[in-house]
Design a protein around this motif. Sequence first.
Motif, PDB file in Angstrom:
ATOM      1  N   SER B  27     -39.033 -14.327 -30.818  1.00 29.33           N
ATOM      2  CA  SER B  27     -40.065 -14.884 -29.934  1.00 29.33           C
ATOM      3  C   SER B  27     -39.499 -15.989 -29.047  1.00 29.33           C
ATOM      4  N   VAL B  28     -38.627 -16.826 -29.620  1.00 27.42           N
ATOM      5  CA  VAL B  28     -38.013 -17.895 -28.815  1.00 27.42           C
ATOM      6  C   VAL B  28     -37.089 -17.293 -27.758  1.00 27.42           C
ATOM      7  N   GLU B  30     -37.606 -14.486 -26.201  1.00 26.00           N
ATOM      8  CA  GLU B  30     -38.508 -14.050 -25.118  1.00 26.00           C
ATOM      9  C   GLU B  30     -38.939 -15.249 -24.273  1.00 26.00           C
ATOM     10  N   LEU B  31     -39.188 -16.384 -24.938  1.00 27.25           N
ATOM     11  CA  LEU B  31     -39.574 -17.599 -24.216  1.00 27.25           C
ATOM     12  C   LEU B  31     -38.451 -18.064 -23.283  1.00 27.25           C
ATOM     13  N   ILE B  32     -37.207 -17.966 -23.747  1.00 29.69           N
ATOM     14  CA  ILE B  32     -36.058 -18.340 -22.903  1.00 29.69           C
ATOM     15  C   ILE B  32     -36.049 -17.486 -21.634  1.00 29.69           C
ATOM     16  N   ASP B  33     -36.224 -16.178 -21.796  1.00 27.85           N
ATOM     17  CA  ASP B  33     -36.236 -15.267 -20.644  1.00 27.85           C
ATOM     18  C   ASP B  33     -37.379 -15.638 -19.689  1.00 27.85           C
ATOM     19  N   ALA B  34     -38.553 -15.915 -20.256  1.00 25.15           N
ATOM     20  CA  ALA B  34     -39.720 -16.264 -19.429  1.00 25.15           C
ATOM     21  C   ALA B  34     -39.515 -17.611 -18.733  1.00 25.15           C
ATOM     22  N   THR B  35     -38.826 -18.546 -19.389  1.00 28.18           N
ATOM     23  CA  THR B  35     -38.555 -19.865 -18.796  1.00 28.18           C
ATOM     24  C   THR B  35     -37.759 -19.725 -17.504  1.00 28.18           C
ATOM     25  N   ILE B  36     -36.821 -18.776 -17.507  1.00 26.30           N
ATOM     26  CA  ILE B  36     -35.974 -18.565 -16.329  1.00 26.30           C
ATOM     27  C   ILE B  36     -36.727 -17.823 -15.224  1.00 26.30           C
ATOM     28  N   ARG B  37     -37.588 -16.879 -15.623  1.00 24.29           N
ATOM     29  CA  ARG B  37     -38.168 -15.956 -14.634  1.00 24.29           C
ATOM     30  C   ARG B  37     -39.585 -16.299 -14.189  1.00 24.29           C
ATOM     31  N   THR B  38     -40.254 -17.235 -14.864  1.00 24.98           N
ATOM     32  CA  THR B  38     -41.663 -17.464 -14.535  1.00 24.98           C
ATOM     33  C   THR B  38     -41.851 -18.022 -13.127  1.00 24.98           C
ATOM     34  N   PRO B  90     -31.531 -18.573 -31.132  1.00 24.59           N
ATOM     35  CA  PRO B  90     -32.120 -17.871 -29.986  1.00 24.59           C
ATOM     36  C   PRO B  90     -31.143 -17.658 -28.836  1.00 24.59           C
ATOM     37  N   ALA B 113     -31.622 -11.829 -18.292  1.00 21.81           N
ATOM     38  CA  ALA B 113     -31.531 -12.922 -17.317  1.00 21.81           C
ATOM     39  C   ALA B 113     -30.785 -14.148 -17.832  1.00 21.81           C
ATOM     40  N   ALA B 114     -30.844 -14.413 -19.133  1.00 20.65           N
ATOM     41  CA  ALA B 114     -30.250 -15.643 -19.672  1.00 20.65           C
ATOM     42  C   ALA B 114     -28.727 -15.639 -19.642  1.00 20.65           C
ATOM     43  N   TYR B 115     -28.131 -14.479 -19.356  1.00 16.23           N
ATOM     44  CA  TYR B 115     -26.669 -14.351 -19.416  1.00 16.23           C
ATOM     45  C   TYR B 115     -26.057 -14.087 -18.040  1.00 16.23           C
TER      46      TYR B 115
END
Lengths: 205, 205
Positions: B27-28, B30-38, B90, B113-115
Motif C-alpha cells: 500500500s505504501v 502505491e502511495l509513493i507512485d501516487a505522490t509522484i503522479r497526482t 516500500p 514512475a518511482a524508478y
Amino acid sequence: MVEFTVQNLNGEEVERLRGVFGPFTDSVRELIDATIRTEVDADVVATAKAEIDAITARLRSAQLDGPFGVRLSEGGQMPWGNPVIGLRNPIAPPLVMRRSADGGIHADFHLGAAYEGPPGHVHGGVSALILDHVLGEAASSAQNPRLTGTISMRYLRTTPLGDLHTEARIVRTEGVKTFAVGHIADADGVTVEAEGVFITPKWAR
Amino acid sequence: MVEFTVQNLNGEEVERLRGVFGPFTDSVRELIDATIRTEVDADVVATAKAEIDAITARLRSAQLDGPFGVRLSEGGQMPWGNPVIGLRNPIAPPLVMRRSADGGIHADFHLGAAYEGPPGHVHGGVSALILDHVLGEAASSAQNPRLTGTISMRYLRTTPLGDLHTEARIVRTEGVKTFAVGHIADADGVTVEAEGVFITPKWAR
C-alpha cells in the motif's frame, strides 16, 4: 527516443508547486521509514493500511497517465520524479547537488533505514545509484545532457548509515565521451570510489 | 563489524508477520507512485499530508531504535528492510529472486514512475542498484555471504520502464574473491550488463 515535457510554468508557479509537494513528499519519506521500523500490533497496521489506501485513491482521482518525466519550465529542468534528487519522489533521499567553483559538484546527505544493506550499513547498490547520478550530473550541463555509458564502483569499506558526502568532477572529454570520477565519504574518509564514461545521446548531438 | 540480529521466531510467526507487513508495504508503494503522479489540488494534498503524519506518529509509537537489520530466524534470513528485495521496504520494487538449477539466480520484476531517470526510462543508477544486489546474491549463499568489492556496469541502451528481467551467475571463485556476471533485459533483449568481484568479509571467513 527520450521525450521531455515542456510546461509553460512561470517561476512563481514552480515555487508554489514546490511548496505544495515538497513537504508532502517529506511526509511520505517519514512514512517509509516508519513502515520499516514499526513494531505496532497487527490491528494498528491494518487500520493504517486502510487509511493509506483511501488517501492513495484520492490522490489518484486526478493523476498523470504515466511517469512524471523531466519537465522544462521557465527557470530550467524540473526532474521532480527522479529517484536520487526528485522533489516529488519519496524514494529519493533527496540529494541537493551544488556546483563548485571548479565545475565539480557535491552534496551532503543522510541515509536512514530505507537504504540499508548489511546491518547498519548502506546497501552497495544504493551507493551505486547515488554515484551513477552524481557522476552523470557532473558530466552533464543543461546544454549537454549525458547518459551513463559505463561506470565502475570500487568499495573500500562498508559505508555506515547516517550523514554522508559525495562529490564528482569531469576528468576529460573526447568527442561524445566524457570521463568523470567521484566518491562517497563518511566522516572518516572515502568509502566508495567511482569512475564512468558518459555519452552525449544521439538526440542531443 | 556487521552484526546480525537473531530472533527466535518460528516459521508460523514469520508467516504471520509476512501477512501483516507485506500488504501494508504494498500500500505504501502505491502511495509513493501516487505522490509522484497526482495532479489534485493543493488542499487535497495538504489534507493527505496531515493524515499521513498522523499515521506515521501511530506507527512510531512502538518502533525499532535503529534500522531493521538482517534478522535470522527459523527458516533463514529475513532481509525485510532491504531496498531491492525487502518485504517491509516500500523503496524495494521488490524483486523476488529464484535460483536456477545451474546455481544462477533470476527475477522478473516491474519498474514504474518511482524508478524513472530519462523520461519514460529507468534511471541508470536504479539498474546499478538492482544489478549490485542480484550479482551479490548470485555470488553468495547462506553459508558464504559476500559483499561487493568492485562492480562495473555497461549500458547498451536505455531501459524502458515496465516489465523487466534480470539474472546473474558466478563465473569463478579464487580464494576470498568470487567473480559474477549478470544483466537486465526487456522484451527486446539485454539493456545493461554487469560484472563484479565479490569478497567474503573478514567476519565470515
